[in-house]
Scaffold this motif. Structure first.
Motif, PDB file in Angstrom:
ATOM      1  N   SER A 107     -24.972  44.358  85.738  1.00 46.10           N
ATOM      2  CA  SER A 107     -26.149  45.123  85.315  1.00 46.10           C
ATOM      3  C   SER A 107     -27.154  45.238  86.454  1.00 46.10           C
ATOM      4  O   SER A 107     -27.871  46.239  86.554  1.00 46.10           O
ATOM      5  CB  SER A 107     -26.818  44.455  84.123  1.00 46.10           C
ATOM      6  OG  SER A 107     -25.920  44.375  83.058  1.00 46.10           O
ATOM      7  N   GLN A 138     -27.294  48.122  78.413  1.00 46.67           N
ATOM      8  CA  GLN A 138     -26.473  47.153  77.687  1.00 46.67           C
ATOM      9  C   GLN A 138     -27.083  46.868  76.305  1.00 46.67           C
ATOM     10  O   GLN A 138     -26.391  46.900  75.305  1.00 46.67           O
ATOM     11  CB  GLN A 138     -26.430  45.870  78.510  1.00 46.67           C
ATOM     12  CG  GLN A 138     -25.365  44.916  78.094  1.00 46.67           C
ATOM     13  CD  GLN A 138     -25.130  43.871  79.186  1.00 46.67           C
ATOM     14  OE1 GLN A 138     -25.941  43.711  80.095  1.00 46.67           O
ATOM     15  NE2 GLN A 138     -24.019  43.182  79.096  1.00 46.67           N
ATOM     16  N   ASP A 179     -23.424  50.852  80.854  1.00 46.90           N
ATOM     17  CA  ASP A 179     -23.457  49.402  81.026  1.00 46.90           C
ATOM     18  C   ASP A 179     -22.961  48.720  79.762  1.00 46.90           C
ATOM     19  O   ASP A 179     -23.711  48.511  78.826  1.00 46.90           O
ATOM     20  CB  ASP A 179     -24.875  48.935  81.378  1.00 46.90           C
ATOM     21  CG  ASP A 179     -24.898  47.477  81.850  1.00 46.90           C
ATOM     22  OD1 ASP A 179     -23.851  46.804  81.725  1.00 46.90           O
ATOM     23  OD2 ASP A 179     -25.942  47.036  82.336  1.00 46.90           O
TER      24      ASP A 179
HETATM   25 MG    MG Z   1     -24.958  43.079  82.103  1.00 48.55          MG
END
Ligand code: MG
Ligand code: ATP
Length: 616
Positions: free
Chosen positions: A411, A452, A533
């Motif tokens: 990330s 995410q 992500d």
């Molecule tokens: Mg991540």
């Protein structure tokens, strides 16, 4: 005192607003002055009437001196005396005039509020906008180091305290200066000696009230912070109610809340005690002044009967002074608090974002190869090194898979590409340009980043999908994006279709639905670069495949970086990168990595047996 002046400096940041609303402000000051001028006329007429009455009493003493009046009052007295009306009429006319003066004063005070308080509301509005705009300019790091509660406080608490200065405090200040000025001027004109005696206790009153107020403010500040703890506590309990219930922690939470609430109560009771001193001390000082007036004035009146009217006049003036003199104390502390709040606001407004737009920023479309050149990155406030000499080159149009254990830095790569942070070492280039040269707005407009942890707004499905677009999107475009994200059919199944409200006040979506709506939101932007992500984690394998193949079909010339924990062997990714502790551990196509027989091959075999088990 020096400290006080020093603090007041912070308020000078507000002068630009006073200047902006100067017309309103000056008209307001005019109303304040005029209303107070009319206020001090009435006692003089009362004094005149009292003298007239007592002159007619049997055995009245002679008037040795002629009382001095304001010019307007003199004119009025001459007017009614020259009319030679009966005594009854004279008294009646004076009463009506006193009433009329009160009405005029009331009207002027109404306009005074209308101008100055309204001005302060305008300033508050402007200031809120200024602060909010600055919030939007600040970077992720700022938000990581300040709590939401703190940020909300600045918007609400600090600005409303500053408004107490631009509105009420300024109004009371002008009001009390003019009223005290007019009263004292009139009193001095009539009897200097008596005036000085009568006014002697009033400074003590002003200082007492200022001191009591400082204590009150300190205590209320403490209460305010306890209250904020209490609210945060309650808020967390409400939003985490499922966790609390599933871990059976209701009792513990209640105990915690009760303790907070107990502290709050104790302090609030303490405050009430201090406040209880306030009014009695005020009444005492006023009482002493009145007593002095009657005593000294009475002795004088034994010789000169014109002093009887004077006593009455002075008593009325003292009562008129009660409010402004006590207001000195709390206006001063109101201004002090506003200064403290404005200081906080100034500090905040002077915080420059670390990630700023460069001078002569490039605004041309962002496209082409992406190169991470020897990137190292340490998170500024925790000191965690997330990337360590990371190198990667992605060709325009490539579809890249980024794999790696949790916490390996995947990330972080996405965040650096969007310039939420700048790398500690190394540089990132997109096309021919260093990321730092590209206009931030252009950069982020051309990259779709599906985070995410999905965040959707409490709004309709349509509005959430079209969120990133400058203009309102056509319905068919929204539906197309939703189909690419494989969520169109489910949306049609909602009670209001695309107009269904989601979030706190609407339907609750499943984790997978949220993810796919956020994918649709990314796709509709038709970006040059797309970053997923881990946003397929909550959808089943079939849907996952569907979405990725859509990506291949419709975004074939766009660059895509897909961060995941799973391997999609049916797609021919141009490059697969395995990240480990912020470094590239393996890199290449599926075949290369299988031959390598490392983490990738292991993961692949594990996934195959799992899938085999599912099918079997
Ligand atoms: Mg991540
Ligand atoms: P996952 O697969 O669990 O999402 P990831 O590969 O995306 O993991 P990153 O989020 O990039 O991992 O995190 C890399 C390291 O940086 C971790 O050690 C993490 O604790 C740390 N980290 C991530 N975000 C922050 C942040 N905002 N502030 C401080 N440290 C962070």
């Amino acid at each position: 005192m020096l400290k006080f002046e020093h603090r007041l400096k912070h308020l000078s940041a507000l002068n630009k607003y006073f200047w902006k609303y100067r017309k309103r402000f000056f008209i307001g000051i005019f109303f304040v002055v005029a209303s107070n001028y009319f206020a001090v006329l009435a006692p003089q007429i009362t004094g005149f009437v009292i003298n007239q009455v007592q002159q007619r009493l049997p055995g009245a003493r002679p008037m040795l001196s002629q009382p001095v009046h304001d010019r307007l009052v003199d004119w009025f007295i001459n007017l009614i005396q020259s009319a030679h009306t009966s005594f009854g009429w004279l008294v009646a006319l004076c009463s009506i005039t006193i009433l009329a003066l009160a009405v005029i004063r009331g009207i002027l005070m109404f306009f005074m509020r209308q101008t100055i308080i309204v001005m302060s509301r305008h300033i508050e509005y402007d200031q809120k906008n200024e602060v909010f705009q600055h919030y939007q300019k600040l970077d992720t790091n700022f938000y990581k180091t300040h709590s939401t509660g703190d940020l909300m406080n600045r918007m609400a608490e600090d600005i409303s305290r500053v408004r107490m200065y631009t509105g009420p405090a300024v109004m009371y200040l002008i009001n009390l200066i003019t009223l005290i000025g007019f009263c004292v001027m009139n009193m001095l004109r009539k009897d200097v000696h008596l005036t000085l005696l009568v006014l002697a206790p009033l400074p003590i009153l002003a200082i007492t009230i200022y001191l009591v107020n400082s204590i009150i403010n300190k205590k209320s500040e403490k209460i305010q912070s306890l209250l904020s703890d209490l609210t945060t506590n309650a808020q967390e309990s409400f939003s985490g109610i499922r966790v609390i219930k599933s871990f059976v922690q209701e009792k513990a939470m209640l105990g915690f809340f009760q303790k907070n609430s107990e502290d709050y109560k104790k302090n609030a009771v303490g405050l009430a005690k201090v406040e209880a001193i306030y009014f009695p001390s005020m009444a005492l000082m006023i009482g002493i002044s009145t007593l002095v007036t009657i005593l000294v004035g009475g002795l004088q009146a034994l010789q000169d009967s014109s002093k009887v009217g004077l006593i009455v006049e002075f008593v009325i003036y003292i009562n008129m002074l009660t409010f402004p003199v006590s207001a000195i104390g709390w206006t001063a502390s109101m201004i002090q608090r506003a200064a403290a709040s404005q200081k906080r606001l100034n500090e905040f407004l002077q915080t420059e974002p670390v990630i700023a737009n460069p001078a002569n920023a490039l605004t041309a479309t962002v496209s082409g190869d992406i190169i991470f050149d020897d990137i190292s990155f340490t998170y500024p406030h925790t000191g965690i090194k997330a990337l360590d000499h990371f190198n990667l080159s992605i060709k325009k149009g490539d579809k890249v898979l980024l794999l790696g254990r949790t916490g390996s830095g995947k990330s972080t790569i996405a965040q650096l590409l969007l310039r939420f942070y700048d790398p500690t070492e190394g540089s990132i280039r997109v096309g021919e340009h260093s990321l730092k040269k590209i206009d931030l707005h252009t950069l982020r407009e051309q990259i779709s980043y599906v985070q995410q942890d999905v965040f959707l707004f409490s709004d309709t499905v349509s509005d959430n999908i079209s969120f990133g677009l400058a203009q309102a999107a056509m319905q068919d475009k929204i539906e197309q994006a939703a189909s690419f994200a494989s969520v169109h059919k489910e949306i049609l199944g909602f009670s209001n279709g695309y107009n269904t409200m989601i979030g706190e006040r609407g339907v609750t979506l499943s984790g997978g639905q949220k993810q796919r709506i956020s994918i649709a939101r990314a796709l509709i932007k038709e970006p040059e670069i797309i970053v997923f992500d881990d946003c397929l984690s909550a959808v089943d394998a079939k849907t996952e495949n569907e979405i990725i193949s859509n990506l291949y079909r419709y975004l074939h010339d766009k660059t895509a970086i897909i961060i995941t924990h799973r391997i999609f062997s049916s797609f021919n990714f141009d490059n697969i990168i395995v990240l480990e502790n912020g470094e590239v551990a393996e890199q290449g196509t599926h075949e290369v990595l299988m031959a390598n027989n490392g983490y990738y091959a292991e993961l692949y075999r594990l996934q195959l047996t799992e899938e085999g088990r599912e099918i079997g």
